[in-house]
Structure formats: C-alpha cells, structure tokens
Design an enzyme around this catalytic site. Structure first.
Site, PDB file in Angstrom:
ATOM      1  N   HIS A 222     -11.751  25.062  -2.610  1.00 13.54           N
ATOM      2  CA  HIS A 222     -11.497  24.456  -1.416  1.00 13.54           C
ATOM      3  C   HIS A 222     -10.652  24.908  -1.134  1.00 13.54           C
ATOM      4  O   HIS A 222      -9.818  24.633  -1.657  1.00 13.54           O
ATOM      5  CB  HIS A 222     -12.286  23.524  -1.024  1.00 13.54           C
TER       6      HIS A 222
ATOM      7  N   GLU B 279     -12.606  29.433  -1.250  1.00 14.46           N
ATOM      8  CA  GLU B 279     -12.595  29.022   0.141  1.00 14.46           C
ATOM      9  C   GLU B 279     -11.308  29.279   0.436  1.00 14.46           C
ATOM     10  O   GLU B 279     -10.289  28.183   0.152  1.00 14.46           O
ATOM     11  CB  GLU B 279     -13.738  28.143   0.791  1.00 14.46           C
TER      12      GLU B 279
ATOM     13  N   ASP C  53      -8.748  28.886   4.239  1.00 16.27           N
ATOM     14  CA  ASP C  53      -8.502  28.463   6.119  1.00 16.27           C
ATOM     15  C   ASP C  53      -7.883  29.432   6.754  1.00 16.27           C
ATOM     16  O   ASP C  53      -6.820  29.102   6.384  1.00 16.27           O
ATOM     17  CB  ASP C  53      -7.947  27.357   6.531  1.00 16.27           C
TER      18      ASP C  53
ATOM     19  N   HIS D 193      -4.955  24.993   8.087  1.00  9.31           N
ATOM     20  CA  HIS D 193      -6.484  25.003   8.738  1.00  9.31           C
ATOM     21  C   HIS D 193      -6.129  24.446   9.752  1.00  9.31           C
ATOM     22  O   HIS D 193      -6.825  24.538  10.766  1.00  9.31           O
ATOM     23  CB  HIS D 193      -6.551  23.571   7.502  1.00  9.31           C
TER      24      HIS D 193
END
Length: 171
Positions: free
Chosen positions: A6, A33, A35, A48
């Site tokens: 993440h 992952e 952002d 993010h």
C-alpha cells in the site's frame, strides 16, 4: 496468495516514494499500489492528498503546481516526489496498482501507458467518469471502480461499464 503493498511500502518507508517501491519489490509483492495525481500542466506524480499540507507542510494544491514546483517541494521525510514514469522504472516489471486521484487524467494516463505492457498495471479510482474514459482508451489494462460508500452502486457501475471489478473500502 496475492500480496499488494500500500502506497509503495507505507509503514516501512515514506508513502508513494521510490524508496517505498524499492522496498516493496524487495519483499516480492505481487503488486505495488501507489496514489497518483495530475500536476498543473498534465504530468502525473505520486501523491495521495489533493493538497501538500499533510506530507510537505505547505497548503498547495497539487493540481495547481508545475512539475518544477513539485520537484522543489520538500516532503516531511526528505524524499522527492516522483513522477509516474520514475515509479514505473523503479518497479522494474513488478505490477503497479495505480489509484488515480482527482480529475482529467484519463487521456494522459492512457498515453503514458500506451507503450507499456498492460499486464504490468491495473487502475482504480473513485472518479468513475474518468475511469470509464480511461477504460475506453486503454481496454487492455484492468480497471476497478473504487467504492468508498455504497458498494452495490460501484458493483452496478462496474458491470454496466464492463470494468474488471471493484475495489472495496475496508471501512
């Protein structure tokens, strides 16, 4: 088992950084992952929040900043803010799960990924309008509708738009 890190390797390294991506690769995750958001003139960077306050202590809107201003932004961790291209290079073939934030990114992302192996990416976003546009432009890349509210709405949308699935919030 499918393991996805993440925000790079948040918790072990600063989020959405090349260091985090490198560490996630070291742990041999199936996907990393990250952002991503658009800058003022259409560059995609790893970030993010819509503003820089949490991670850099300034209240700038990322979509108002140029790439040069992004590169001059000093994050709390001291790590630079990478571009998507830098993240792709750092991932080195490890699959990237791109969580798109904001708006007006479909065409730019499709162009950025057009010469890449579509199996190296999957894309999710809660901006379903942009997600559908991206899916039409890049039908070979997996696309997932993020659902932060009503899961059944996202499921219905994903089915109607012929997306690959949904990404449900754990909350």
């Amino acid at each position: 088992m499918f393991v996805s890190s993440h925000r790079g390797a948040a918790g072990l390294a600063p989020e959405n950084t090349l260091t985090g991506i490198s560490l996630a690769k070291k742990y041999r995750v199936n996907a990393i992952e990250i952002d991503v958001r658009m800058t003022r003139y259409g560059r995609i960077v790893l970030w993010h929040d819509s503003r820089t306050i949490k991670t850099a202590g300034k209240n700038d809107k990322v979509s108002d900043l140029t790439l040069k201003e992004i590169h001059l932004t000093v994050t709390n961790s001291g790590h630079p803010i990478p571009t998507l291209e830098e993240a792709i290079e750092e991932a080195g073939g490890t699959r990237l799960a791109l969580d798109l934030k904001g708006s007006n990114w479909a065409e730019t992302l499709a162009k950025t990924l057009s010469d890449k192996d579509p199996k190296d990416f999957f894309v999710s976003s809660d901006n379903h309008r942009e997600l559908i546009r991206f899916n039409l432009l890049s039908p070979n890349i997996e696309v997932y509708a993020s659902a932060w509210g009503h899961a059944f709405d996202a499921l219905y949308l994903a089915r109607q738009a012929r997306l690959d699935g949904v990404s449900l919030s754990y909350g």
